[in-house]
Structure formats: C-alpha cells, structure tokens
Write an enzyme that holds these catalytic residues in place. Sequence first.
Site: not given
Length: 351
Positions: A51-53, A200, A241, A251-252
């Site tokens: 995970r994470g762009a 996260q 993202d 973003n998140k």
Amino acid sequence: MSEFKSKIKTIEWVEDYSRMVDQTVLPYEFRYVDIKTGQQMFDAIQMMVVRGAPAIGIAGAHGVTLYAQELQGLPREKFIAELLQKADYLAGSRPTAVNLMWAVEKQKQIIKNSASDTAGIVEELKRNGIRMQAEDIAINRKIGDFGAEAVPEGAVILTHCNAGALATAGYGTALGVVRSAFAKDNTIQVFANETRPRQQGARITTLELTMDGIPVTLITDGMCSYFMKKGMIDMVVTGADRIAANGDTANKIGTYTVAIAAKYHNIPFYIAAPLSTIDTSIQTGNEIPVEERSREEVTHINGKIICAPEVNIINPGFDVTPNELITGIITEAGILRPDYNTSIKNVFSFV
Ligand code: MRU
C-alpha cells in the site's frame, strides 16, 4: 543527504517474481510474501498487502511483468492483446492512487512499442520495474532534502497515515522529509495520527520511525486539533495519492480534517509527493475517484467487532484537500507554491 538506517525492502523483484513486506500483519509480524502471478498481485494491491501510492505503482509494474511471464508462450500478437487487457485489469485494483495507473501505463508503452519477441518484452518489462524501484528511492531522497529546508529548527511535525519507506520503494515522501530534516537537526520529532480505519499511522509510521531512532508520539485522529491549539505542532506533512492540476490533493481519509485544523491554527500544511502523483489530466479534486472500501474495516479491529453488528457503514478510503489549504507541494523538482495551476504547469514544462 541523510543517512537512512532502516533496511526495509518494501517491494523488490527477485529472479522471476515480486517480493514484498506483508503490511496487513504489521507490527505484530514482519514477514515477506512472494507474489508469483498477476492475479496474486491484483489481490495483494487490493487487500493492501502492499500500500502507499508509489509502492502500489511499483507493484503494478511488477504485476504486468508477472502477467507477461504467464502469457509468454502465446503468438506475439495475441500475447500483446491479452497482456494489454491484463494491464488494464491490474490498474483497476485500487482506483485513487494515480501512481498505479502511471506505472502500468509506462509498462503498456513498452508492450506497444517494443520490437522484441515475447521473451524480449518480458525482459524489458522486468528491467523497467526494477528501474522504477531504484528511481523511486532517488526521487524520495530529493523530496526529503527539499522538504527539510522548510522544517523549522526543533519542529514537531504532524503526519497522517504512512507516507514512509513502507509506502514507497524506500525512504518515503512525507517521512522522507522527516528523515532528511532529522539528519540535519536531531531535535525534531513527529506526532503520528493513528489513521482509522486501517491504522497505518499506528501500525506502520510508528514502527518505521522507531526503527530509525526518530522520536514519534502516537495520537488518535481526533486529538490533532487539541495539540495544535496548545501550540505543540509546528507543521504538517502528509503524502498524496493523486494531485489534480489545480493542486487539490487526495490522501488518506482524515487528511482534509487535519488540513482544516492546521489552517485554523496558522500551521503550515505540506504535501510531499513525486511528480508521478500529479494527474494533469484532471483539473480539480472533484474528478478524483475515491475508493470505497469494505464495511469490515470500520466495524472490526483485529477481527473483533466494535459496534452494533447491523449499523450502517460508509467507508471512503480517501478525501480531497482543497488547494487553498496547502502551503506547498514538496516534489523532487522543488517545493511548488500557490497558485498551483501555474506552478504545476511550469514544473511539467521543465521535466
Ligand atoms: O490506503 P493506503 O495505505 O494505500 O493509503 C496511503 C496514503 O494515503 C499515503 O499517504 C499515500 O499513498 C502516499 S504514500 C507515499
């Protein structure tokens, strides 16, 4: 340039498969999983094993190579047609992080433009995926070093989610800024938002900063404005993202709330992201697709239900922070400032 102590290999290509840290079990377990088929890569991205762009982007590139290996025995024309279809399917595994579509598109260009036979195309795709890994770390170090210049001495930096080594091939974007700043000034410290529902911030950011000896304080998401009011936060840095041409940034989920609180308390709010996260094909954040995730992410923690079982759930994975709340966008080409329509246009005319 900062020393980077943690030797975490978030994702790498090994012989003929992709190896990654299984981020679903952090911090209880630190284990690697080997992803050997394209479908396994689709599932790993969707289930957030990776995970994470930027890390998802590299996973997408490796995933195309895995599909190419599976289809290699087909006649060349059929191989190309089927592989392009599989690439599009893989790009749909998570909709918000544009780095996934960006990396898959780079692989598609290789497939379309190569003069090689099928085995040669597999090799080219593999090499490109490996090159992306190395490039990502180099880009993050540049982001970190540009961003460190904006960090005041002894600053307390608030971050949300995890935009660190584990969200990239290494070093991180927001946490790259922290790493570079800490190398110059070891009095800086981090406040990490827990980041519900997948935690996260708690599970990953605290782990990776602790491994590098960078002081970090974990807070729950609702606490950040409390600490801002007390004057205990000097700046906010998060990842992204997808960034629209006008600077609006996905973003998140929860990032928007942090940005509003930062604006109210006159605290600078920065986004740290590679240029590959900027999607100039869309004008504003309204066009960014926001991923809807499962109800279980909200109803359960560690497999245990935490609410009335039948309660209604809405679970968007991301939110969009409007450009007017963003002090600067830290990229590998420098810090972009408002007005973002102009600064983003300018940076792409130079790269
Ligand atoms: O759902 P996730 O964990 O993939 O979301 C990650 C984030 O929102 C990060 O901040 C973003 O991808 C940038 S990572 C350098």
